[in-house]
Design a protein around this motif. Structure first.
Motif, PDB file in Angstrom:
ATOM      1  N   LEU A   1     -20.482  38.475 -15.084  1.00 39.78           N
ATOM      2  CA  LEU A   1     -19.203  38.613 -15.435  1.00 39.78           C
ATOM      3  C   LEU A   1     -18.145  38.572 -14.246  1.00 39.78           C
ATOM      4  N   LEU A   2     -18.410  39.262 -13.206  1.00 41.53           N
ATOM      5  CA  LEU A   2     -17.747  39.653 -11.994  1.00 41.53           C
ATOM      6  C   LEU A   2     -17.814  38.172 -11.370  1.00 41.53           C
ATOM      7  N   ASP A   3     -18.811  37.532 -11.080  1.00 39.18           N
ATOM      8  CA  ASP A   3     -18.723  36.320 -10.318  1.00 39.18           C
ATOM      9  C   ASP A   3     -17.936  35.250 -11.039  1.00 39.18           C
ATOM     10  N   SER A   4     -17.890  35.320 -12.431  1.00 38.69           N
ATOM     11  CA  SER A   4     -17.324  33.968 -13.186  1.00 38.69           C
ATOM     12  C   SER A   4     -15.871  34.341 -13.513  1.00 38.69           C
ATOM     13  N   TYR A   5     -15.430  35.678 -13.659  1.00 34.46           N
ATOM     14  CA  TYR A   5     -14.147  36.026 -13.944  1.00 34.46           C
ATOM     15  C   TYR A   5     -13.347  36.979 -13.024  1.00 34.46           C
ATOM     16  N   GLY A   6     -14.013  37.411 -12.061  1.00 32.72           N
ATOM     17  CA  GLY A   6     -13.474  38.189 -10.810  1.00 32.72           C
ATOM     18  C   GLY A   6     -13.465  39.608 -11.452  1.00 32.72           C
ATOM     19  N   PRO A   7     -12.911  40.604 -10.530  1.00 31.98           N
ATOM     20  CA  PRO A   7     -12.814  41.982 -11.113  1.00 31.98           C
ATOM     21  C   PRO A   7     -11.650  42.446 -11.833  1.00 31.98           C
ATOM     22  N   ASP A   8     -11.470  43.422 -12.276  1.00 39.17           N
ATOM     23  CA  ASP A   8     -10.186  43.943 -13.039  1.00 39.17           C
ATOM     24  C   ASP A   8     -10.216  43.289 -14.672  1.00 39.17           C
ATOM     25  N   GLN A   9     -11.498  43.077 -15.074  1.00 35.36           N
ATOM     26  CA  GLN A   9     -11.569  42.794 -16.375  1.00 35.36           C
ATOM     27  C   GLN A   9     -11.450  44.089 -17.471  1.00 35.36           C
ATOM     28  N   VAL A  10     -11.242  43.756 -18.634  1.00 36.90           N
ATOM     29  CA  VAL A  10     -11.439  44.956 -19.585  1.00 36.90           C
ATOM     30  C   VAL A  10     -12.711  44.528 -20.347  1.00 36.90           C
ATOM     31  N   VAL A  11     -13.595  45.261 -20.335  1.00 39.94           N
ATOM     32  CA  VAL A  11     -14.962  44.641 -20.789  1.00 39.94           C
ATOM     33  C   VAL A  11     -15.451  45.622 -22.161  1.00 39.94           C
ATOM     34  N   PHE A  12     -16.017  44.957 -23.025  1.00 40.12           N
ATOM     35  CA  PHE A  12     -16.443  45.823 -24.168  1.00 40.12           C
ATOM     36  C   PHE A  12     -17.779  45.399 -23.882  1.00 40.12           C
TER      37      PHE A  12
END
Length: 128
Positions: free
Chosen positions: A55-66
């Protein structure tokens, strides 16, 4: 962003694999990967770690994740930020989650985690 993870382990050999299902704006991304040989509880942590790394590699930090897991050990450990037997794996997982804006972790029944479960089962066959 929704993240579903599951691990599959062959008890006789401790071969383990992860199934990771990422859903971003209705679009599914499926991943399966071989994990180090381990017991099922450790493999569940390793699967969660692998999911957050992707997730972090594909979309970067600062995501809202369920984040959804059918492992009560993983869900409870994240909730308490404590694990007696899986402290190293939990610390790694929490470090990855800290890079996200918000992470909502929820335990779900195995029957609700079918996509990640199937991917983990398929991942076991990658070793052969």
């Amino acid at each position: 962003m929704q993240l579903y993870t599951d691990a599959a382990t062959t008890p006789q050999t401790n071969q383990s694999a992860a199934g990771i299902l990422l859903i971003d704006q209705g679009q599914q991304h499926q991943y399966k990967q071989v994990l180090p040989d381990s017991d099922n509880h450790t493999a569940e942590f390793l699967a969660a770690i692998a999911g957050f790394k992707i997730l972090l590699d594909s979309y970067g930090p600062d995501q809202v994740v369920f984040f959804y897991t059918d492992s009560q050990v993983v869900a409870e450990s994240v909730d308490k930020a404590y694990s007696k037997h899986f402290a190293v794996e939990l610390a790694t997982l929490l470090h990855l989650q800290d890079q996200c804006q918000v992470v909502v972790t929820q335990w779900i029944a195995e029957s609700e985690n079918h996509g990640a479960h199937q991917l983990a089962q398929q991942g076991l066959h990658l070793k052969n």
